[in-house]
Each structure stands twice: as C-alpha cells, then as structure tokens.
Write an enzyme that holds these catalytic residues in place. Structure first.
Site, short mmCIF file in Angstrom:
data_model
loop_
_atom_site.label_atom_id
_atom_site.label_comp_id
_atom_site.label_asym_id
_atom_site.label_seq_id
_atom_site.Cartn_x
_atom_site.Cartn_y
_atom_site.Cartn_z
N TYR A 1 -4.81 4.10 5.76
CA TYR A 1 -5.50 3.37 6.75
C TYR A 1 -6.43 4.13 7.43
CZ TYR A 1 -1.34 0.52 7.10
OH TYR A 1 -0.53 -0.52 6.84
N LYS B 1 0.83 -1.11 -0.08
CA LYS B 1 -0.20 -0.11 0.02
C LYS B 1 0.72 1.36 0.00
CE LYS B 1 0.59 2.23 3.38
NZ LYS B 1 1.71 2.67 4.04
P1 NAD Z 1 12.32 1.47 2.89
O1 NAD Z 1 12.87 2.78 2.16
O2 NAD Z 1 12.57 1.02 4.13
O3 NAD Z 1 12.63 0.41 1.75
C1 NAD Z 1 12.67 0.73 0.28
C2 NAD Z 1 13.32 -0.37 -0.41
O4 NAD Z 1 13.29 -0.01 -1.90
C3 NAD Z 1 14.73 -0.39 -0.31
O5 NAD Z 1 15.24 -1.77 -0.19
C4 NAD Z 1 15.66 0.59 -1.27
O6 NAD Z 1 16.78 -0.02 -1.57
C5 NAD Z 1 14.56 0.29 -2.41
N1 NAD Z 1 14.52 1.07 -3.40
C6 NAD Z 1 14.88 0.89 -4.85
N2 NAD Z 1 15.01 1.94 -5.42
C7 NAD Z 1 14.99 2.96 -5.01
C8 NAD Z 1 14.59 4.47 -4.86
N3 NAD Z 1 14.81 4.91 -6.19
N4 NAD Z 1 14.54 5.26 -3.70
C9 NAD Z 1 14.39 4.66 -2.63
N5 NAD Z 1 14.51 3.13 -2.26
C10 NAD Z 1 14.71 2.42 -3.50
O7 NAD Z 1 10.68 1.64 2.69
P2 NAD Z 1 9.50 0.52 3.35
O8 NAD Z 1 9.42 1.23 4.49
O9 NAD Z 1 10.34 -0.68 3.26
O10 NAD Z 1 8.34 0.71 2.45
C11 NAD Z 1 8.32 0.16 1.31
C12 NAD Z 1 6.80 0.00 0.89
O11 NAD Z 1 6.20 -0.89 1.77
C13 NAD Z 1 6.08 1.25 0.52
O12 NAD Z 1 5.18 1.24 -0.44
C14 NAD Z 1 5.23 1.48 1.88
O13 NAD Z 1 4.20 2.07 1.75
C15 NAD Z 1 5.15 0.12 2.21
N6 NAD Z 1 4.90 -0.26 3.65
C16 NAD Z 1 3.56 -0.84 4.28
C17 NAD Z 1 3.73 -0.87 5.56
C18 NAD Z 1 2.16 -1.72 6.04
O14 NAD Z 1 1.84 -1.71 7.11
N7 NAD Z 1 1.54 -2.54 5.03
C19 NAD Z 1 4.51 -0.54 6.59
C20 NAD Z 1 5.96 -0.06 5.88
C21 NAD Z 1 5.82 0.20 4.57
#
Ligand code: NAD
Length: 378
Positions: free
Chosen positions: A224, A138
């Site tokens: 949410y 999401k």
């Molecule tokens: P994060 O920044 O911790 O991780 C992002 C990942 O994408 C990293 O591995 C990074 O290396 C990679 N990536 C590849 N290309 C990139 C770029 N150009 N810029 C930045 N990162 C890049 O983020 P996250 O918190 O893991 O979030 C990832 C996804 O998961 C998002 O869509 C977020 O909304 C979703 N999420 C959902 C929940 C939930 O409760 N369902 C919780 C957290 C995150």
C-alpha cells in the site's frame, strides 16, 4: 481438511508453475466463460478466510455487475455455512482437490484467489487454465517470476487479470491522481506514506511464515505504501534505498517487522515510506511547491479522510471499496472499460519489493529501477 499441507502445496505450486512454463508451447486457449448475454458476472471466491468472510462476500451483496456465485474451500463446515447464508448452488461449491472442474461451470465467470500469498500463483494459473477471468489478491505473488507466470497464463488463456488493489477503485485515490495531474498543489516535491499495524496474534500464523507469506510487513501492508508513493508522485520511481529494523526479533523470527524506504523520481521528487507489523501508521501526505494534501486514514477499508493546505476537507460518500473494485473489473470484462489494477501493476510492485529486500541485504545501497510507465493507470 482445513488447509493445504505445505507438502501438498509445493506439489500444486510446482504443477502450476510447470504448466505455466509449458504454456508457451501450447495452442492458444480461449476464455471458458460466455459473458456475452450476461449483465452480472458470477464470482467464485477461493479461500474463505477473514478477508473473504468479512469483506468480499458482504461486498458481493451490493455489487451491480457481479455476484457471489461459487466458493472453493478446504473446510467442509464452511460449505454448509456459506451455502445457507448466501444461497449458493451445490454445483458451485468446490474444494482444493476438485477445483479444476470449475472449467465446466458456466455460472462462474471470475475466480477470485484469496489464499496465503505463496498460493496465489498456483491457483491463479489454474483459474486461467480453467478459462476463467482472474482476480488475484495482493501481494500478487511472492516473486516477480511468479507474477510473470500468472500474466503469461492469463494471456495464453485469453482471460482478464486484475490484482485485489481495492484502493485503486476508491474515489479518494482518483482525487489524489487528479490533484497530482492537474498540479492543484504545484509540482510534487515530497511524498510520505505509512501503512502499518501492530501484530500480536498467533506467532504461527501464515503471515509470519515466510514460506507462505513471501515476506513480512513489506508484502502485507508495504505494497500500500508503495502504491500511494507512486500515485502520490504521479510517476514510477527511478531508484529505491531501504532499511529494516526489529525490536521484537523473538516474535518476528522469519519475516520483516519494520521497513523504511526512500524513492527517487526522475524530476528530483522524493518519497519516504514506512511499513511495519509493530507500529501503527495509515497516512499519505503529498507536498507540492504550492501546498500540500493529506489522507489519514489513507489505506483502510474506509471511510478515508483527507484535508489540504487550502483548508478544505477531502470528502466522498463512503462505499465498500471491494464492491467498487469487483464492479470495476466486471465492467472491464463486460464493457471493455479500463482495468484499474492490471497484472502489470502487481508485477511492478513486486519488482519494487524485490529491490527493497536487495537494498536491505546490501546495507541500504541504492537500487536503480527501470520501470518506465509500467503499471501506471491514470
Ligand atoms: P486468512 O488467514 O484469514 O485466510 C486464509 C485462507 O486460506 C483460509 O480460508 C485458510 O483455510 C486457507 N488456506 C489454505 N491453505 C492454507 C495454508 N497452508 N495455510 C494457511 N491458510 C490456508 O487470510 P486473509 O486475511 O483472508 O488473507 C488472504 C489473502 O487476502 C492474502 O493474500 C492477503 O494478503 C489478502 N488480503 C487482502 C486485503 C486487502 O485489503 N486487499 C485484506 C486482507 C487480506
């Protein structure tokens, strides 16, 4: 390479959406995964950031119907760390460049896209074209048009699609839906929902960069509040009016800080939602004409906590929501059970997100919504 550069990304996004646009003219493809004799499905996580590392991979250690089979990462060091920690076969480790070869890998049944929001559409479409079932984190995408492209690609490839709405598999959500359906507290008259936290991190992070996030608090936590407003009312809204506020414009240069919105429902009920990257909020309160119930916290990874006007606590044993969520989707694939978070639900929420931004741009003007029962799963 740690991350896809913005330029590489726009090229791949363009390629993904172009291929999606072309899908209509191609012959019907088939799911490229034979799940018939499997009892557990292989999941490949795409993007090994904080959510994959802290939540999804540990949850995949306690799932009954799926397991962590593969990874897709742009960071070489993570390949070694994850391979050792989770015993992942070399053949099941991909990077962003050779990702499409995953089509030939029978170990992978589900591709779970956990990348910054503006990359969801490209990778979900490529996952579908590889013939794999898809979970998209999401918010589903950064526009309704992208949601449509993902849904079309999955339909064309005959693969299943769900959105990473972990709350839809949480027992507290089903309890809320039950209260509303059975009118335990009478007819719902007013819903209040807050989903917010204070962001003080690196101002360069992708969540504060509109090109990568598609928006601020609204697309991050706000989805949410949209979800709880809808299952708290038991129906989709018929209109929305919204307002935006900022007290730290120097930090939130590119994305929204705080948004409030009011939904109207066909029976006259109202919902008020608040989302923010500069305030804390984690609550759902539903008022009926015979009482009320409340969850606080309402949206966190758990345990959720709740109480009602009857004086009782709402309490369920705590289980990892992400494990429940991935098991629900696996059962949907293996046993044709209900898809509790289908693509249409993610698209519906993006229609509402776009209406909220439009209302703000028009000074809070009420925007009609014509959603019918779209995305409602009882
Ligand atoms: P994060 O920044 O911790 O991780 C992002 C990942 O994408 C990293 O591995 C990074 O290396 C990679 N990536 C590849 N290309 C990139 C770029 N150009 N810029 C930045 N990162 C890049 O983020 P996250 O918190 O893991 O979030 C990832 C996804 O998961 C998002 O869509 C977020 O909304 C979703 N999420 C959902 C929940 C939930 O409760 N369902 C919780 C957290 C995150």
């Amino acid at each position: 390479m740690d991350k896809l550069s913005r330029r590489d990304f726009s090229i791949t996004l363009g390629r993904g959406l172009t291929s999606a646009a072309l899908l209509g003219g191609t012959a019907l493809a088939c799911a490229n995964t034979n799940t018939q004799n499997k009892t557990k499905l292989g999941v490949a996580l795409v993007g090994l950031g904080s959510y994959s590392t802290g939540q999804l991979a540990p949850s995949l250690q306690v799932t009954d119907h799926c397991y962590l089979a593969g990874i897709v990462t742009g960071t070489k060091e993570k390949e070694t760390i994850w391979k050792q920690k989770y015993d992942i076969r070399d053949a099941n480790i991909y990077n962003y460049e050779n990702f499409d070869n995953i089509a030939d890998n029978p170990d992978i049944d589900i591709i779970y896209v956990v990348l910054p929001n503006s990359m969801h559409a490209d990778f979900c479409i490529r996952a579908a074209k590889a013939g794999k079932h898809v979970i998209c984190e999401k918010p589903m995408a950064v526009s309704v048009a992208e949601c449509d492209a993902i849904i079309a690609a999955c339909k064309e490839a005959n693969v299943k699609l769900s959105v990473g709405y972990r709350m839809q598999s949480d027992p507290y959500t089903n309890e809320v839906k039950k209260y509303v359906k059975e009118k335990t507290f009478g007819e719902v008259t007013f819903v209040s929902s807050d989903a917010a936290y204070i962001s003080r991190g690196n101002p360069e992070q992708w969540r504060l960069n509109r090109a990568l996030s598609g928006g601020g608090a609204l697309v991050n936590m706000g989805v949410y509040s949209i979800q709880t407003s809808i299952y708290g009312a038991g129906q989709n809204p018929i209109s929305v009016s919204a307002q935006e506020f900022s007290t730290r414009p120097d930090y939130f240069k590119d994305t929204d800080e705080t948004i409030t919105a009011q939904f109207e429902f066909a029976n006259g009920a109202v919902a008020h939602m608040m989302t923010s990257h500069n305030a804390n909020g984690n609550r759902l309160k539903v008022h009926g004409d015979k009482g009320w119930f409340e969850l606080e916290p309402a949206h966190s990874y758990g345990p959720i906590s709740g109480r009602t006007s009857k004086g009782n606590e709402i309490k369920f044993p705590h289980k990892r929501q992400q494990a429940l969520q991935m098991d629900d989707f696996s059962k949907h694939i293996l046993k044709d059970t209900v898809n509790v978070a289908p693509g249409e639900m993610g698209k519906r929420d993006m229609i509402i997100v776009e209406a909220i931004y439009k209302s703000i741009a028009e000074g809070g003007k009420k925007q009609p919504l014509n959603l019918g029962r779209m995305g409602i799963v009882s």
